[in-house]
Write an enzyme that holds these catalytic residues in place. Structure first.
Site, short mmCIF file in Angstrom:
data_model
loop_
_atom_site.label_atom_id
_atom_site.label_comp_id
_atom_site.label_asym_id
_atom_site.label_seq_id
_atom_site.Cartn_x
_atom_site.Cartn_y
_atom_site.Cartn_z
N PRO A 69 12.22 17.45 30.93
CA PRO A 69 11.04 17.92 30.22
C PRO A 69 11.19 19.31 29.60
O PRO A 69 11.79 20.20 30.22
CB PRO A 69 9.95 17.96 31.31
CG PRO A 69 10.41 16.99 32.32
CD PRO A 69 11.91 17.01 32.29
N ASN A 70 10.66 19.43 28.41
CA ASN A 70 10.55 20.69 27.65
C ASN A 70 11.86 21.18 27.04
O ASN A 70 11.86 22.14 26.28
CB ASN A 70 9.94 21.81 28.52
CG ASN A 70 8.56 21.44 29.03
OD1 ASN A 70 7.69 21.08 28.23
ND2 ASN A 70 8.35 21.46 30.33
N ARG A 110 11.42 27.96 22.83
CA ARG A 110 10.77 28.13 24.12
C ARG A 110 11.40 29.29 24.88
O ARG A 110 12.59 29.27 25.18
CB ARG A 110 11.01 26.83 24.89
CG ARG A 110 10.55 26.83 26.31
CD ARG A 110 11.16 25.65 27.06
NE ARG A 110 10.70 25.69 28.43
CZ ARG A 110 11.36 25.16 29.44
NH1 ARG A 110 12.52 24.55 29.24
NH2 ARG A 110 10.89 25.25 30.64
N TYR A 113 16.02 31.30 27.78
CA TYR A 113 16.85 30.14 27.49
C TYR A 113 17.72 30.29 26.25
O TYR A 113 18.52 29.39 25.95
CB TYR A 113 15.96 28.89 27.35
CG TYR A 113 15.18 28.59 28.62
CD1 TYR A 113 15.84 28.30 29.81
CD2 TYR A 113 13.78 28.63 28.64
CE1 TYR A 113 15.14 28.04 30.98
CE2 TYR A 113 13.07 28.36 29.81
CZ TYR A 113 13.76 28.08 30.98
OH TYR A 113 13.07 27.82 32.13
N ASN A 161 20.54 18.22 33.06
CA ASN A 161 19.66 19.38 33.18
C ASN A 161 18.26 18.80 33.33
O ASN A 161 17.64 18.38 32.35
CB ASN A 161 19.73 20.29 31.95
CG ASN A 161 18.85 21.52 32.15
OD1 ASN A 161 17.97 21.55 33.01
ND2 ASN A 161 19.08 22.54 31.32
N ALA A 201 12.16 21.19 34.85
CA ALA A 201 11.35 21.45 36.05
C ALA A 201 11.39 20.30 37.07
O ALA A 201 11.08 20.52 38.24
CB ALA A 201 9.90 21.74 35.65
N ASP A 244 16.23 10.03 43.97
CA ASP A 244 16.59 8.73 44.54
C ASP A 244 17.43 7.91 43.57
O ASP A 244 18.37 7.21 43.98
CB ASP A 244 15.32 7.95 44.94
CG ASP A 244 14.68 8.49 46.21
OD1 ASP A 244 15.30 9.34 46.89
OD2 ASP A 244 13.56 8.04 46.55
N GLU A 280 24.86 18.87 38.04
CA GLU A 280 23.55 19.48 37.76
C GLU A 280 23.79 20.73 36.92
O GLU A 280 24.67 21.55 37.25
CB GLU A 280 22.88 19.87 39.08
CG GLU A 280 21.55 20.58 38.91
CD GLU A 280 21.04 21.20 40.22
OE1 GLU A 280 21.82 21.26 41.20
OE2 GLU A 280 19.88 21.64 40.24
N HIS A 309 22.01 24.02 34.59
CA HIS A 309 20.87 24.83 34.16
C HIS A 309 21.35 25.97 33.28
O HIS A 309 22.36 26.61 33.59
CB HIS A 309 20.12 25.42 35.36
CG HIS A 309 19.57 24.39 36.27
ND1 HIS A 309 18.46 23.64 35.95
CD2 HIS A 309 20.01 23.93 37.46
CE1 HIS A 309 18.23 22.79 36.93
NE2 HIS A 309 19.15 22.93 37.85
N LEU A 310 20.59 26.24 32.24
CA LEU A 310 20.89 27.38 31.37
C LEU A 310 20.69 28.69 32.13
O LEU A 310 21.53 29.58 32.11
CB LEU A 310 19.97 27.35 30.14
CG LEU A 310 20.26 26.23 29.13
CD1 LEU A 310 19.01 25.92 28.33
CD2 LEU A 310 21.40 26.63 28.22
N SER A 311 19.52 28.80 32.76
CA SER A 311 19.22 30.00 33.55
C SER A 311 19.73 29.79 34.98
O SER A 311 20.21 28.71 35.32
CB SER A 311 17.70 30.23 33.58
OG SER A 311 17.05 29.18 34.31
N ARG A 350 15.06 33.41 39.92
CA ARG A 350 13.73 33.39 39.30
C ARG A 350 12.65 33.18 40.36
O ARG A 350 12.83 33.57 41.51
CB ARG A 350 13.73 32.33 38.19
CG ARG A 350 14.80 32.64 37.11
CD ARG A 350 14.85 31.59 36.03
NE ARG A 350 13.57 31.51 35.32
CZ ARG A 350 13.24 30.51 34.51
NH1 ARG A 350 14.09 29.50 34.32
NH2 ARG A 350 12.08 30.50 33.90
N ARG A 384 11.39 27.87 42.09
CA ARG A 384 12.58 27.34 41.40
C ARG A 384 13.82 27.37 42.30
O ARG A 384 14.90 26.93 41.91
CB ARG A 384 12.89 28.14 40.14
CG ARG A 384 11.84 28.00 39.05
CD ARG A 384 12.31 28.70 37.77
NE ARG A 384 11.20 29.05 36.93
CZ ARG A 384 10.69 28.24 35.98
NH1 ARG A 384 11.20 27.05 35.75
NH2 ARG A 384 9.66 28.65 35.26
C1 DQA Z 1 16.06 24.95 33.57
C2 DQA Z 1 15.49 25.70 34.80
C3 DQA Z 1 14.22 25.05 35.30
O1 DQA Z 1 13.68 25.79 36.39
C4 DQA Z 1 13.17 25.00 34.20
O2 DQA Z 1 12.01 24.32 34.64
C5 DQA Z 1 13.68 24.42 32.93
C6 DQA Z 1 15.02 24.81 32.47
C7 DQA Z 1 17.29 25.68 32.98
O3 DQA Z 1 18.05 25.04 32.25
O4 DQA Z 1 17.48 26.87 33.23
O5 DQA Z 1 12.99 23.69 32.23
O6 DQA Z 1 16.48 23.66 33.99
#
Ligand code: DQA
Length: 144
Positions: A10-11, A18, A23, A74, A77, A87, A98, A100-102, A107, A111
């Site tokens: 999502p997002n 964003r 990010y 990625n 959230a 699952d 897995e 993540h950019l951040s 944070r 998270r």
């Molecule tokens: C994220 C980190 C998550 O906590 C956040 O909800 C995102 C982006 C990242 O790539 O840093 O949507 O997955």
């Protein structure tokens, strides 16, 4: 030829607009392009799906069980509460990275929990867009 599935939660479709201070300014398309380049340079094919809906990501993981060798995800959230995604990934036999950019561990406290990490082969976090080719290389190395 071996197959890799890149999943974006999502997002992430809003990357570039964003919270760029967190990010960055690159778009999801930019990251997917870099990931695809890294995969094809190693002779792998890469498919990508972005969804704002947990069930769609679960369906994609189920479909991947048939013919995908590695998943880079990625989860956005959903990382922090997506138990159905957890699952589904647990039922996938290949490599899972897995991504993540951040660095979520630096944070907000909510998270700091990842429900994906326990079913992942490993995680790459906090390197911004550079994490995409790193995650592809790590997935391919682990799968071969
Ligand atoms: C994220 C980190 C998550 O906590 C956040 O909800 C995102 C982006 C990242 O790539 O840093 O949507 O997955």
């Amino acid at each position: 030829m071996t197959r890799l599935l890149l999943l974006s939660g999502p997002n992430l479709n809003l990357l570039g607009q964003r919270e760029p201070e967190i990010y960055g300014t690159a778009t999801l398309e930019d990251h997917v392009g870099a990931a695809r380049e890294a995969a094809t340079a190693r002779g792998w094919t890469l498919d990508h799906l972005q969804s704002n809906h947990e069930g769609e990501l679960v369906d994609a993981v189920h479909a991947a069980r048939a013919d995908v060798d590695a998943i880079v995800i990625n989860p956005g959230a959903l990382t922090h509460y997506g138990w159905s995604l957890h699952d589904a990934l647990a039922a996938f036999d290949g490599v899972i990275v897995e991504l993540h950019l951040s660095n979520p561990n630096r944070r907000e406290p909510w998270r700091h929990v990842s429900v994906v990490a326990p079913v992942a082969t490993g995680s790459i976090v906090g390197f911004g867009g550079a994490g995409y080719p790193l995650a592809i290389a790590a997935a391919i190395d682990a799968a071969t």
